[in-house]
Design a protein around this motif. Structure first.
Motif: not given
Length: 350
Positions: A65-66, A110-117, A180-183
């Motif tokens: 994500g970063e 900037l706080e990045t989050k690559k979360l599922n769902g 940061a997760n495109p989905k």
């Protein structure tokens, strides 16, 4: 800023040199914590390994994500200084920052989050994560800690530090949480506007910064030397966290032997990892030297050597001044001025 304003600025302060993104502390996918966990997982029992491998997976997702955010910033063509992965300890405060963006008009955290769902934000500002099956059926809804609150706290800490250190005065520091997760789909239609205006997908972040830079209502306009002073302070005071793997995973000294063993006694399979760790250490030493020289000579850090030249030093590892002269950007004068110290660091004698 108008053409006339730019001309006046140039006449009084010199030509603007920040014309594109300059990463003062660059993104590095070669993460020490990740490397450590991978090595430890090879030597522990299956029961302990499953917990470590879960964290490895989460860490890889976070880094991915970063990396997505880094790519957008790096290719934004916006005039700004960027720092990745900064951790500050100040008085009783501790804060970890994914990205700090410094411009002449504001600072962005900037706080990045690559979360599922998918993410749903309620009218009360609660964050709900929705996990779906492959056919789209909801299988789980769970609450999560608000990244907005977390990042706003980090912004307050940064403002407190920079103000106390007399690096800023009434200078805007803004907050943005970057998914940061495109989905991931974000439903923020019901949440308060204060939250709507602080959470973005990673492909929106460049437009956000660009819009803020073009906002004529913000009359802030810091000189470049002050932007570099802020960046230099953050680099010098960055304190990477030391992880207590033994406590977290209930590891024995035998479990940790691969990290504690002297390098000369490690198996050849680990030699590549050792070299990476050595290079990472040298990289940080060179950056520290660059900052010290820039302060001593009252010049911008990249005039000592640029990030591109720094990367070339790490890649080619010259051992003599003759080899140093072969690196693009290192002419005779620069080598005469800085060569001895640079070579000392590269050969780990300094």
């Amino acid at each position: 800023m108008s053409i006339i304003d730019n001309a006046i600025y140039t006449m009084l302060n010199g030509k603007r040199t920040i014309t594109k993104p300059i990463f003062i502390k660059d993104f590095d996918a070669d993460n020490k914590q990740l490397n450590d966990l991978i090595e430890i997982s090879k030597n522990v029992s299956p029961e302990k390994r499953k917990f470590i491998e879960k964290d490895i997976k989460l860490l890889k997702q976070g880094l991915e994500g970063e990396k997505n955010v880094y790519y957008e910033l790096k290719n934004s063509f916006l005039p700004m200084l960027c720092l990745y992965d900064i951790r500050l300890e100040y008085d009783d405060y501790v804060a970890q920052y994914d990205f700090i963006i410094i411009t002449r008009k504001f600072i962005y955290v900037l706080e990045t989050k690559k979360l599922n769902g998918d993410i749903e934000i309620t009218k009360d500002g609660d964050f709900i994560r929705i996990i779906k099956s492959d056919n789209g059926k909801i299988i789980k809804r769970e609450g999560m800690y608000s990244p907005i609150s977390q990042n706003e706290r980090h912004v307050k800490i940064l403002k407190e530090i920079l103000t106390k250190e007399k690096l800023i005065k009434n200078f805007p520091i803004k907050s943005a949480v970057v998914i940061a997760n495109p989905k991931t789909i974000i439903d923020k239609s019901k949440c308060p506007k204060s939250i709507q205006n602080n959470i973005y997908k990673y492909d929106q972040i460049v437009n956000l910064i660009k819009k803020e830079l073009e906002d004529e209502s913000n009359e802030s306009d810091l000189l470049e030397k002050f932007l570099y002073s802020i960046a230099d302070y953050l680099i010098i005071n960055n304190k990477p966290i030391t992880y207590n793997y033994a406590a977290k995973y209930s590891l024995s000294s035998e479990d940790l032997k691969i990290l504690e063993a002297p390098k000369e006694n490690q198996e050849s399979s680990n030699s590549g990892s050792d070299k990476n760790n050595d290079k990472a250490q040298i990289y940080e030493m060179l950056k520290k030297y660059r900052i010290e020289m820039a302060k001593k000579e009252n010049i911008k850090a990249f005039w000592v050597f640029t990030n591109e030249e720094l990367n070339s030093l790490i890649e080619k590892m010259p051992k003599t001044k003759e080899e140093l002269l072969q690196i693009k950007g290192f002419g005779q004068k620069k080598v005469e001025k800085y060569g001895d110290e640079i070579l000392s660091i590269l050969n780990k004698r300094g």
